[in-house]
Design an enzyme around this catalytic site. Structure first.
Site, PDB file in Angstrom:
ATOM      1  CG  HIS A 526      61.702  27.169 -16.976  1.00 42.38           C
ATOM      2  ND1 HIS A 526      61.199  26.973 -15.713  1.00 42.38           N
ATOM      3  CD2 HIS A 526      62.915  27.745 -16.801  1.00 42.38           C
ATOM      4  CE1 HIS A 526      62.068  27.411 -14.810  1.00 42.38           C
ATOM      5  NE2 HIS A 526      63.121  27.872 -15.455  1.00 42.38           N
ATOM      6  CD  GLU A 527      65.927  27.839 -19.567  1.00 43.78           C
ATOM      7  OE1 GLU A 527      66.386  28.988 -19.431  1.00 43.78           O
ATOM      8  OE2 GLU A 527      66.005  26.978 -18.682  1.00 43.78           O
ATOM      9  CG  HIS A 530      64.860  32.452 -17.070  1.00 38.91           C
ATOM     10  ND1 HIS A 530      64.834  33.018 -15.818  1.00 38.91           N
ATOM     11  CD2 HIS A 530      64.958  31.106 -16.867  1.00 38.91           C
ATOM     12  CE1 HIS A 530      64.926  32.078 -14.900  1.00 38.91           C
ATOM     13  NE2 HIS A 530      64.986  30.902 -15.511  1.00 38.91           N
ATOM     14  CG  HIS A 533      62.621  38.551 -15.528  1.00 39.49           C
ATOM     15  ND1 HIS A 533      63.013  37.843 -14.412  1.00 39.49           N
ATOM     16  CD2 HIS A 533      62.275  39.773 -15.058  1.00 39.49           C
ATOM     17  CE1 HIS A 533      62.912  38.597 -13.342  1.00 39.49           C
ATOM     18  NE2 HIS A 533      62.469  39.782 -13.710  1.00 39.49           N
TER      19      HIS A 533
END
Length: 747
Positions: A526-527, A530, A533
């Site tokens: 998940h991290e 980011h 992104h």
């Protein structure tokens, strides 16, 4: 201007690769002089823009603001990141001093009447500035004009970055980041859609920041912002103290029966680290239900651990959060809104409080009913005469998974060694989907010995940026998991991104492997979503770069990246026994997926309880006193039908760092809101591969899908209408059915 002859490393751009901050040269005493100089320099630059005798243009006003504050941005990025990752008494003192000054500094810019007059003049002429066909472009951009600056920190699963002070550079102009403009923004040339979006964003930010208020109201707004900044810092400080004091100490390893041998050893090592040799210490994670509850056989140990978690920081933080909630309500009223929640959604994709409430109230009854069915199954496994309590839920859920699905979470951990999950899982998936590769850079120095650095390369071999990994818990680090930028991407400045992921995995004894839970594996993926992104950002203006998107959109790319944790080709590459190299037993993934469906009632209810607590606190009207914080929390949960003693909220109010210290005020709904987009996108990826495709064809399809997702969503930051970007690759708008199916709530 700044005297660059000083030895302060912040006073000049870093000469390290990708402008990585020179951590080896930075000391705590460098921060205050750099902030002092940065504030002064930035205000002088803003004054020159506001008092420019030339008529306002996009270049001499909006772009000039983007360029301003280079020194201030440089020090702020590092300082606010360090206070989260490796703080000290001195840094906490500095934060208490700097946070209100930071808020006052931002207000000095936002409430500058002459500066706003120039922005307002450009905004009124936006259709004219767009030129032929530009009015249509302006209308399209207006749909999301003023999208929220998500402090350059994106958390994700747990604690999210950014502060009430906006201190972790996300607002690259107001916070002082350097920036630029598209070539079309120069004198005489029509503004393109990106410039229009930036102009409209600046206008909206200033209006929401109080630019149209009277002089008296501006003065009161500045007071409120300074008070809120100080209270947010106080909340964080109290929570860090509570984290240290609230750790659960066990005298004997026997009390930890059920936990794996390495987890018990890590607890003993943690005891040594916190000054309690011979004891076994479990440090509290940021959320309520501690992961160890699923394994601990000793019911009293489970009760003690959960109660330590649920009761932390109430004495110190109760008065703080009541003050914050009331001051935020007053600020919202001053700006013309009925509540902070109504104010906050103006800059988000939800747009209205009704839209948020509609989705949440749709989910609550189904989630509660689902949890009720799970509770019935758990009660069937309790010893006769024993009542199901909150500290029993995850333990007996694990028993159900073992019995019904042949899944033992503790037995899975030897297959989930941190380095293998990271390199052979997270990095491998990124190469499979996006073609990027990673090279360790041990020659580069980070801010703590535990932090590692990798250089990231594109498929053509060109450098993309740097990725820092800070995975272990320590007493100087706040709880949770999050991503932060140290350098934001900018074409104008020739800057490429430097990003860091933070987790709080228990550090194992020297020489022992760090074995993860499945939840920690998912958090790692998940991290890194980011991080992607931020790394893939391909925009001109830093204000619109990377994770600088609406709060209820920023979790979407990271949630999508979780899918690769269980993608068969990826799982097979990393999930191998750390000693024998044997793969995870056949069929485990399918059984895990089935077992997880059993726990969806609990999972959704605990998140919804936190969502609605956030919403209740920030739906207060001006002057409305919530009274006792605990009583308010209980009444709010009861009102929404979520007062279920066996399922405490994922975060209780006293340690809900997302909403009091880290920028998610009236925004914790974002995780579920973004999940609608996420699950719909996962279906799209799976459809792109196609059933029965040959292996080579599957790989090609994944890369093609990844390139499209990168180009349309991940690379564009906040520079486009993001719901339009979703529709561009999906072929339609988002539909909620995929999320309901994944959560076991369909029908």
């Amino acid at each position: 201007m700044t005297d660059v002859t000083t030895d302060n490393p912040f006073f000049r751009p870093s000469t390290l690769p990708y402008e990585l901050p020179p951590f080896a040269d930075i000391t705590e005493e460098h921060y205050l002089p750099a902030f002092d100089a940065g504030f002064a320099e930035h205000l002088a630059e803003i004054k020159a823009i506001a008092e420019n005798p030339e008529p306002p243009t996009f270049e001499n006003t909006i772009v000039a603001m983007e360029r301003a504050g280079e020194l201030l941005n440089r020090v702020a990025l590092v300082f606010f990141a360090q206070t989260s990752t490796d703080t000290s008494d001195r840094l906490q003192e500095l934060e208490e001093e700097i946070s209100p000054r930071w808020a006052a500094h931002l207000d000095a810019i936002t409430l500058d009447g002459a500066l706003f007059a120039r922005i307002d003049a450009l905004y009124e002429r936006r259709a004219e500035l767009a030129g032929v066909g530009g009015a249509a472009g302006a209308a399209g951009a207006a749909d999301l004009a003023g999208t929220a600056d998500v402090a350059g920190t994106a958390d994700v699963a747990e604690a999210a970055g950014g502060a009430e002070t906006a201190g972790v550079a996300g607002d690259a102009g107001a916070a002082g980041a350097a920036g630029g403009t598209e070539a079309a923004g120069t004198a005489g040339a029509p503004l393109g859609p990106v410039e229009l979006r930036l102009l409209e964003k600046r206008y909206r930010d200033f209006v929401l920041g109080g630019a149209k208020l009277s002089a008296d109201d501006k003065a009161r707004l500045s007071e409120l912002n300074e008070q809120l900044a100080a209270l947010s810092t106080e909340f964080d400080r109290n929570l860090l103290v509570a984290k240290k004091a609230g750790q659960q100490v066990f005298d004997s390893a026997d009390q930890l029966a059920g936990m794996s041998a390495d987890a018990v050893a890590a607890a003993k090592e943690n005891g040594e680290a916190v000054g309690l040799p011979g004891k076994h210490v479990i440090s509290l994670k940021s959320f309520s239900n501690q992961t160890e509850l699923a394994a601990l056989e000793d019911r009293e140990a489970r009760r003690a651990l959960l109660e330590a978690s649920l009761e932390r920081a109430w004495d110190s933080n109760s008065p703080v959060i009541v003050k914050i909630a009331m001051l935020r309500a007053e600020r919202a009223a001053l700006l013309g809104f009925a509540s902070h929640a109504e104010y906050a959604v103006q800059d988000r994709t939800a747009k209205t409080t009704a839209a948020v409430e509609d989705l949440m109230t749709r989910l609550i009854p189904a989630a509660v009913a689902n949890a009720g069915r799970e509770a019935k199954a758990l009660r069937g496994r309790l010893p006769e005469g024993q009542r199901l309590e909150a500290w029993d839920w995850t333990y007996y859920s694990e028993k159900v998974r073992q019995a019904e699905y042949d899944v033992d979470s503790e037995a899975l951990r030897p297959y989930l060694e941190l380095d293998s999950v990271l390199v052979n899982g997270v990095f491998h998936a990124a190469e499979l989907v996006y073609g990027i590769t990673f090279e360790a850079r041990p020659d580069l120095v980070a801010y703590h010995p535990d932090v590692r650095i990798w250089e990231v390369f594109d498929a053509d071999g060109s450098g993309i940026g740097l990725f820092l990994g800070d995975f272990f818990a320590r007493s100087s680090k706040r709880g949770g998991a999050w991503m932060t930028n140290y350098v934001e991407q900018s074409h104008l400045l020739g800057q490429l991104p430097v990003v860091v992921n933070n987790l709080n995995v228990a550090k194992p004894p020297v020489g022992e492997p760090a074995l993860l839970t499945w939840d920690e594996v998912r958090t790692l993926f998940h991290e890194f979503g980011h991080a992607l992104h931020g790394l893939f950002s391909d925009v001109e203006h830093p204000t619109l770069a990377g994770t600088n998107t609406p709060r209820d959109f920023v979790e979407y790319p990271s949630q999508v990246n979780e899918m690769w944790a269980e993608w068969p080709e990826v799982l097979a590459n990393y999930a191998k026994h750390y000693r024998t190299g044997e793969p995870v037993p056949a069929g485990l993934l399918a059984r895990m997926a089935e077992a997880e469906k059993f726990g969806q009632g609990f999972a959704v209810v605990e998140v919804l309880a936190a969502v609605m607590l956030d919403w209740a606190w920030h739906s207060l009207a001006v002057g409305e006193d919530p009274g006792d914080a605990k009583a308010f929390e209980e009444a709010a949960l009861e009102r929404y039908g979520l007062l279920i003693p066996e399922i405490p909220p994922r975060y209780r109010s006293s340690y809900f760092a997302h909403i009091w210290g880290n920028g998610y005020a009236a925004g914790y709904y974002s995780y579920l809101w973004s999940e609608v987009l996420d699950k719909d996108t996962v279906d799209w990826f799976k459809e792109g591969v196609g059933a029965g495709a040959e292996e080579a064809e599957k790989v090609r399809s994944i890369r093609e899908s990844g390139e499209l997702f990168r180009r349309v969503v991940l690379s564009r930051g906040g520079s486009v209408d993001l719901m339009g970007a979703f529709a561009e690759f999906r072929g339609r708008g988002p539909e909620v059915e995929a999320m309901l199916r994944a959560r076991g709530l369909a029908g």
